[in-house]
Design a protein around this motif. Sequence first.
Motif, PDB file in Angstrom:
ATOM      1  N   LYS A 156      41.003  47.917  40.317  1.00 41.64           N
ATOM      2  CA  LYS A 156      40.452  47.851  41.665  1.00 41.64           C
ATOM      3  C   LYS A 156      39.615  46.594  41.901  1.00 41.64           C
ATOM      4  O   LYS A 156      39.090  46.400  43.006  1.00 41.64           O
ATOM      5  CB  LYS A 156      39.600  49.100  41.948  1.00 41.64           C
ATOM      6  CG  LYS A 156      40.419  50.384  42.003  1.00 41.64           C
ATOM      7  CD  LYS A 156      39.541  51.571  42.335  1.00 41.64           C
ATOM      8  CE  LYS A 156      40.363  52.857  42.449  1.00 41.64           C
ATOM      9  NZ  LYS A 156      39.501  54.029  42.773  1.00 41.64           N
ATOM     10  N   LEU A 157      39.482  45.770  40.881  1.00 38.12           N
ATOM     11  CA  LEU A 157      38.668  44.569  41.017  1.00 38.12           C
ATOM     12  C   LEU A 157      39.464  43.443  41.665  1.00 38.12           C
ATOM     13  O   LEU A 157      40.697  43.484  41.732  1.00 38.12           O
ATOM     14  CB  LEU A 157      38.145  44.135  39.648  1.00 38.12           C
ATOM     15  CG  LEU A 157      37.281  45.177  38.910  1.00 38.12           C
ATOM     16  CD1 LEU A 157      36.844  44.629  37.556  1.00 38.12           C
ATOM     17  CD2 LEU A 157      36.081  45.581  39.744  1.00 38.12           C
ATOM     18  N   LYS A 158      38.739  42.417  42.111  1.00 38.55           N
ATOM     19  CA  LYS A 158      39.381  41.251  42.723  1.00 38.55           C
ATOM     20  C   LYS A 158      38.950  40.001  41.991  1.00 38.55           C
ATOM     21  O   LYS A 158      38.026  40.032  41.166  1.00 38.55           O
ATOM     22  CB  LYS A 158      39.044  41.168  44.211  1.00 38.55           C
ATOM     23  CG  LYS A 158      37.570  40.980  44.517  1.00 38.55           C
ATOM     24  CD  LYS A 158      37.333  40.943  46.019  1.00 38.55           C
ATOM     25  CE  LYS A 158      35.858  40.668  46.355  1.00 38.55           C
ATOM     26  NZ  LYS A 158      34.947  41.695  45.840  1.00 38.55           N
ATOM     27  N   GLU A 159      39.608  38.902  42.300  1.00 35.33           N
ATOM     28  CA  GLU A 159      39.309  37.634  41.640  1.00 35.33           C
ATOM     29  C   GLU A 159      37.824  37.288  41.740  1.00 35.33           C
ATOM     30  O   GLU A 159      37.220  37.374  42.810  1.00 35.33           O
ATOM     31  CB  GLU A 159      40.140  36.509  42.248  1.00 35.33           C
ATOM     32  CG  GLU A 159      39.924  35.157  41.573  1.00 35.33           C
ATOM     33  CD  GLU A 159      40.796  34.059  42.151  1.00 35.33           C
ATOM     34  OE1 GLU A 159      40.757  32.930  41.616  1.00 35.33           O
ATOM     35  OE2 GLU A 159      41.511  34.329  43.138  1.00 35.33           O
ATOM     36  N   SER A 185      40.122  37.252  32.370  1.00 35.82           N
ATOM     37  CA  SER A 185      41.375  37.986  32.259  1.00 35.82           C
ATOM     38  C   SER A 185      42.516  37.247  32.957  1.00 35.82           C
ATOM     39  O   SER A 185      43.599  37.806  33.128  1.00 35.82           O
ATOM     40  CB  SER A 185      41.214  39.393  32.863  1.00 35.82           C
ATOM     41  OG  SER A 185      40.941  39.317  34.264  1.00 35.82           O
ATOM     42  N   ASP A 186      42.269  36.000  33.346  1.00 40.74           N
ATOM     43  CA  ASP A 186      43.288  35.196  34.017  1.00 40.74           C
ATOM     44  C   ASP A 186      44.462  34.972  33.067  1.00 40.74           C
ATOM     45  O   ASP A 186      44.360  34.222  32.094  1.00 40.74           O
ATOM     46  CB  ASP A 186      42.685  33.854  34.450  1.00 40.74           C
ATOM     47  CG  ASP A 186      43.626  33.048  35.333  1.00 40.74           C
ATOM     48  OD1 ASP A 186      44.838  33.343  35.353  1.00 40.74           O
ATOM     49  OD2 ASP A 186      43.151  32.109  36.002  1.00 40.74           O
ATOM     50  N   GLY A 208      40.719  37.339  36.936  1.00 45.92           N
ATOM     51  CA  GLY A 208      41.505  36.219  37.446  1.00 45.92           C
ATOM     52  C   GLY A 208      42.135  36.507  38.800  1.00 45.92           C
ATOM     53  O   GLY A 208      41.865  37.542  39.425  1.00 45.92           O
ATOM     54  N   PRO A 209      42.992  35.608  39.286  1.00 47.03           N
ATOM     55  CA  PRO A 209      43.671  35.802  40.570  1.00 47.03           C
ATOM     56  C   PRO A 209      44.475  37.093  40.608  1.00 47.03           C
ATOM     57  O   PRO A 209      44.895  37.614  39.566  1.00 47.03           O
ATOM     58  CB  PRO A 209      44.594  34.579  40.660  1.00 47.03           C
ATOM     59  CG  PRO A 209      43.973  33.563  39.768  1.00 47.03           C
ATOM     60  CD  PRO A 209      43.355  34.334  38.643  1.00 47.03           C
ATOM     61  N   LEU A 214      45.070  39.685  31.642  1.00 45.55           N
ATOM     62  CA  LEU A 214      45.195  39.814  30.191  1.00 45.55           C
ATOM     63  C   LEU A 214      43.863  39.465  29.527  1.00 45.55           C
ATOM     64  O   LEU A 214      43.340  38.367  29.725  1.00 45.55           O
ATOM     65  CB  LEU A 214      46.301  38.894  29.672  1.00 45.55           C
ATOM     66  CG  LEU A 214      46.556  38.894  28.164  1.00 45.55           C
ATOM     67  CD1 LEU A 214      47.007  40.259  27.692  1.00 45.55           C
ATOM     68  CD2 LEU A 214      47.590  37.828  27.798  1.00 45.55           C
ATOM     69  N   ILE A 215      43.329  40.404  28.751  1.00 44.38           N
ATOM     70  CA  ILE A 215      42.101  40.177  27.991  1.00 44.38           C
ATOM     71  C   ILE A 215      42.461  40.163  26.511  1.00 44.38           C
ATOM     72  O   ILE A 215      43.098  41.093  26.008  1.00 44.38           O
ATOM     73  CB  ILE A 215      41.057  41.271  28.279  1.00 44.38           C
ATOM     74  CG1 ILE A 215      40.685  41.276  29.767  1.00 44.38           C
ATOM     75  CG2 ILE A 215      39.799  41.041  27.440  1.00 44.38           C
ATOM     76  CD1 ILE A 215      39.753  42.419  30.157  1.00 44.38           C
TER      77      ILE A 215
END
Length: 241
Positions: A156-159, A185-186, A208-209, A214-215
């Motif tokens: 639910k998060l954004k850049e 996480s980009d 990221g965008p 990916l972490i």
Amino acid sequence: MFRRIVFLGVILCVLMVSAAAQAHDMWLEKRGDRVWLLYGHPGATDPYPISRITALTGITPNEWKVALEPEYHKGEAFAHLNDEFALITVDFNNRYWYNTEEDGWRNFPAPREVCGTILDEGRSYKLSKEIVSWQPFMDKPVGMRTEVVPLKDPTKLKEGDTLPVMLYFEGKPMPGQGARVSKTSDSHIEHPEMTDFDGSSPVMVKVGPKGRQLIIGKYEKRLDDTRRVWFAFSLSFTTKK
């Protein structure tokens, strides 16, 4: 045909040796009704033997674990998702590595006698998990030997938002010494900057965008002056904002 098989075998050996030096990563990626296991770096993946996959598991929203059967296709493995899975996990045996002054990094199925001065040696493991749909149980370890655990729903998060994560080893917060996690996480960044995990406090990872995230986590467990156990692990998910 025989020459082709031999050639592919040689290529695989070269790729696996270069993996140690370049610290290749591994992650899962859901595409439609399949999940793929990718090895390498974002935008540049490499083939690998399917025999290295020791467990591929789908976890339902009710936390029921189902073994998935990997299939091989052009150097990469995938599994059909014929059930409702909220989380998918994988364990990968990266075998035994020696780093000598004379020959550099070399990879073997198990420990053995090698010639030369050993600088580093040890077992290497890779583990990954992919969030398909967030469930409350995902803010705790799910039973992997090493794992990145998000402390809230990352989908639910954004850049630009930050995601608090903890690193776990065998179900407990990972010892601070030797534990690192990527700062972002980009998934477009091939070699993300890493930050140390102190063993107790969450690490804030910048999202990221919109899209694939990916972490990457790393943990080196020292056994003595030269022997190590190396863990590379990852968490992937998708954002829509």
